[in-house]
Design an enzyme around this catalytic site. Structure first.
Site, PDB file in Angstrom:
ATOM      1  N   LYS A 217       0.989  -1.313  -0.084  1.00 38.49           N
ATOM      2  CA  LYS A 217       0.026   0.027  -0.137  1.00 38.49           C
ATOM      3  C   LYS A 217       0.848   1.120   0.154  1.00 38.49           C
ATOM      4  CE  LYS A 217      -3.927   1.967   0.475  1.00 38.49           C
ATOM      5  NZ  LYS A 217      -3.450   2.713  -1.048  1.00 38.49           N
TER       6      LYS A 217
ATOM      7  N   GLN B 158       7.155   4.083   4.198  1.00 32.94           N
ATOM      8  CA  GLN B 158       5.844   3.692   3.992  1.00 32.94           C
ATOM      9  C   GLN B 158       5.385   2.340   4.762  1.00 32.94           C
ATOM     10  OE1 GLN B 158       3.607   5.964   1.659  1.00 32.94           O
ATOM     11  NE2 GLN B 158       1.908   5.198   2.958  1.00 32.94           N
TER      12      GLN B 158
ATOM     13  N   LYS C  29       5.815   2.159  -3.094  1.00 35.41           N
ATOM     14  CA  LYS C  29       5.515   3.484  -3.538  1.00 35.41           C
ATOM     15  C   LYS C  29       5.587   3.119  -4.932  1.00 35.41           C
ATOM     16  CE  LYS C  29       4.821   7.379  -2.101  1.00 35.41           C
ATOM     17  NZ  LYS C  29       3.985   7.935  -0.680  1.00 35.41           N
TER      18      LYS C  29
ATOM     19  N   GLY D  88      -2.802   8.214  -4.327  1.00 35.59           N
ATOM     20  CA  GLY D  88      -2.210   9.320  -4.793  1.00 35.59           C
ATOM     21  C   GLY D  88      -0.932   9.723  -3.900  1.00 35.59           C
ATOM     22  N   ASP D  89      -0.240  10.541  -4.552  1.00 37.80           N
ATOM     23  CA  ASP D  89       0.937  11.527  -3.713  1.00 37.80           C
ATOM     24  C   ASP D  89       1.249  12.724  -4.433  1.00 37.80           C
ATOM     25  OD1 ASP D  89       2.982  10.696  -1.681  1.00 37.80           O
ATOM     26  OD2 ASP D  89       4.098  11.743  -3.125  1.00 37.80           O
TER      27      ASP D  89
ATOM     28  N   THR E 271      -4.882  13.219   5.182  1.00 37.82           N
ATOM     29  CA  THR E 271      -3.433  13.689   5.936  1.00 37.82           C
ATOM     30  C   THR E 271      -3.339  14.860   6.344  1.00 37.82           C
ATOM     31  OG1 THR E 271      -2.748  12.611   3.783  1.00 37.82           O
ATOM     32  CG2 THR E 271      -0.938  13.485   4.794  1.00 37.82           C
TER      33      THR E 271
ATOM     34  N   ASN F 159      -2.840  19.569  -1.477  1.00 37.33           N
ATOM     35  CA  ASN F 159      -3.904  18.947  -0.445  1.00 37.33           C
ATOM     36  C   ASN F 159      -3.424  18.786   1.101  1.00 37.33           C
ATOM     37  OD1 ASN F 159      -6.035  17.841  -1.441  1.00 37.33           O
ATOM     38  ND2 ASN F 159      -5.459  15.661  -0.910  1.00 37.33           N
TER      39      ASN F 159
ATOM     40  N   SER G  83      -7.087   5.591   3.612  1.00 38.16           N
ATOM     41  CA  SER G  83      -7.041   4.823   2.480  1.00 38.16           C
ATOM     42  C   SER G  83      -7.296   3.294   2.919  1.00 38.16           C
ATOM     43  CB  SER G  83      -5.571   4.844   1.965  1.00 38.16           C
ATOM     44  OG  SER G  83      -5.232   5.741   0.961  1.00 38.16           O
TER      45      SER G  83
HETATM   46  N1  GLU Z   1       0.751   9.275  -0.362  1.00 42.52           N
HETATM   47  C1  GLU Z   1       0.499   9.021   0.856  1.00 42.52           C
HETATM   48  C2  GLU Z   1       1.265   8.892   1.956  1.00 42.52           C
HETATM   49  O1  GLU Z   1       2.503   9.274   1.651  1.00 42.52           O
HETATM   50  C3  GLU Z   1      -0.772   8.348   0.736  1.00 42.52           C
HETATM   51  C4  GLU Z   1      -0.602   6.775   0.451  1.00 42.52           C
HETATM   52  C5  GLU Z   1      -1.876   6.012   0.443  1.00 42.52           C
HETATM   53  O2  GLU Z   1      -3.003   6.437   0.909  1.00 42.52           O
HETATM   54  O3  GLU Z   1      -1.694   4.708   0.215  1.00 42.52           O
HETATM   55  O4  GLU Z   1       1.093   8.176   2.810  1.00 42.52           O
END
Ligand code: GLU
Length: 455
Positions: free
Chosen positions: A97, A118, A133, A172-173, A216, A247, A386
């Site tokens: 994820k 992550q 990622k 997303g990121d 976030t 965001n 998420s």
């Molecule tokens: N990109 C976000 C993070 O850095 C969310 C990742 C997600 O929701 O899978 O945590």
């Protein structure tokens, strides 16, 4: 002579650097976690077995890295080529994820650092999620909607082979939000003829969760609320400097304002706006239209609101504040910035972005006793929601916004508690949240890895 834990740590780091040449962000992220973990190991400790079991060496080696060409046509009919990747880092705790990032700076080092981080962030949420990622070296600036659609479709034409609701669930990121997720989801559905939760951050009408967009930023505000309450303080009346205007920054600002904070800065890659009176709800609504809809530059804020100033080419960290929220990107806050924040008696720095504080700045903050809300903990709210989106999809259900927010708050509070427990304990004079987050998340991931044996 027997090796000390420090010797073993140095050896491991030397090996990581040798095996991953030219990847400074990845080295930095690994050093961050393992430095704290090795510092906490004692010989009697069960973790001393971890060396024989290869836990550390397994942890620093991604399970799998996929790289592929994305060929797509721009509006002039010109074929353009980008490079995309998915780093599936560790699935000890659940399906992979983590987000997808579209930015010119995307490369294997950045994605490996993000995938590594992550893994630990997701572990802290307590939800069943591994770490990954991905992304592409695409500069989305100036692309039309049609160009973005074609790019996303071309990317998914390959990515669909590697993801799945129980395999890997991207989101997303930077550079990837609802528009891109929608194009990606539409293409997956077309190719595979399956409507299922293979991405999160989807639109509300096709499987998205209430509260995911805000999560976030709101999560970071909830986290600092807990940190302050632990220190006998509160958000009410605090001056908050925020970097970025995407965001994370916007929704972090929104929640801080709601909790009584005064948000005095926002920024983008061109400069910072400083509003000494504070950005209130109506000004923030204007920023949302500017940045999220119109994709304008933050400098326009100073034209719209006369009492504010635009600091061209500057970051927010020279502006006096009690709380600082770097929410833009990795290593955006360096030693000089840290010195300014310390000189201004900043109470806490909270990482809304992933690894925004560089090593030198982090060292200064830690030695000066500035409270740090590390990204793994403070920005875990996004991926946590998420995770809630995945649960809703699996149940074929939608939850009410209040229910999602309640769970987000609870998760942030639980993460805070774990950081306190391992970062000095309830009675400590000052909690080391960085160490607490590293130790708590490592504990969860490594326990599973030991249980699995040599895999
Ligand atoms: N990109 C976000 C993070 O850095 C969310 C990742 C997600 O929701 O899978 O945590």
């Amino acid at each position: 002579m027997t090796k000390t834990w420090n010797d073993r740590y140095e050896e491991l780091m030397a090996r990581v650097e040798e095996r991953n040449p030219g990847e400074p962000e990845f080295h930095q992220a690994v050093r961050g976690v393992l430095g704290d973990v090795f510092g906490a190991i004692t010989e009697e400790d069960q973790r001393s077995e971890y060396m024989r079991l290869g836990v550390f060496e397994r942890l620093v080696e991604p399970d799998r890295q996929i790289s592929f060409r994305v060929a797509w046509q721009d509006d002039d009919g010109q074929v353009r080529v980008n490079r995309a990747h998915r780093v599936q880092f560790n699935n000890s705790l659940g399906p992979y994820k983590g987000g997808l990032r579209f930015a010119p700076s995307v490369n294997p080092s950045v994605l490996k650092f993000l995938g590594f981080e992550q893994t630990f962030k997701n572990a802290l949420t307590g939800l069943p999620m591994g770490g990954a990622k991905g992304g592409a070296d695409l500069d989305p600036k100036g692309l039309s909607d049609d160009e973005m659609m074609r790019f996303c479709q071309a990317l998914m034409a390959e990515l669909h082979r590697h993801i799945g609701e129980n395999v890997d669930v991207p989101a997303g990121d930077i550079g990837v939000s609802e528009r891109e997720i929608s194009f990606l989801f539409g293409q997956y559905k077309r190719i595979r003829n399956r409507f299922t939760g293979i991405l999160t951050g989807k639109g509300l009408s096709f499987g998205g969760s209430a509260g995911r967009v805000e999560a976030t930023g709101y999560g970071a505000a909830y986290f600092v609320e807990e940190m302050l309450s632990q220190a006998g303080e509160e958000i009410e009346g605090k001056r908050c400097a925020i970097s970025g205007a995407g965001n994370v920054s916007i929704y972090c600002a929104e929640k801080l304002i709601e909790l009584g904070g005064t948000v005095v800065t926002l920024s983008d890659s061109d400069g910072t706006i400083h509003d000494p009176d504070g950005i209130d709800e109506s000004k923030l609504a204007w920023v949302k239209r500017l940045k999220l809809k119109r994709k304008g530059r933050i400098s326009e804020y100073a034209d719209e609101y006369g009492d504010s100033e635009y600091l061209e080419g500057e970051t927010p960290w020279a502006v006096e504040c009690d709380l600082a929220f770097p929410c833009a990107t990795q290593n955006e806050l360096g030693r000089e910035d840290a010195e300014k924040l310390v000189a201004n008696d900043c109470l806490a720095v909270v990482e809304g972005a992933n690894m925004p504080i560089d090593d030198d700045a982090m060292e200064l903050f830690r030695s000066e006793g500035v409270l740090i809300g590390p990204a793994k903990a403070a920005n875990a709210g996004g991926v946590a929601v998420s995770g809630l989106e995945q649960s809703q999809n699996a149940q074929h259900m939608y939850w009410q916004p209040e229910e999602v927010d309640r769970q987000l708050r609870e998760i942030m509070s639980r993460i805070h508690l774990e950081c306190v427990e391992r970062g000095g304990g309830e009675d400590a004079e000052r909690i080391d949240y960085v160490r607490g987050a590293n130790l708590a998340s490592f504990h969860r991931v490594s326990q599973a890895m030991v249980a699995y044996g040599a895999v």
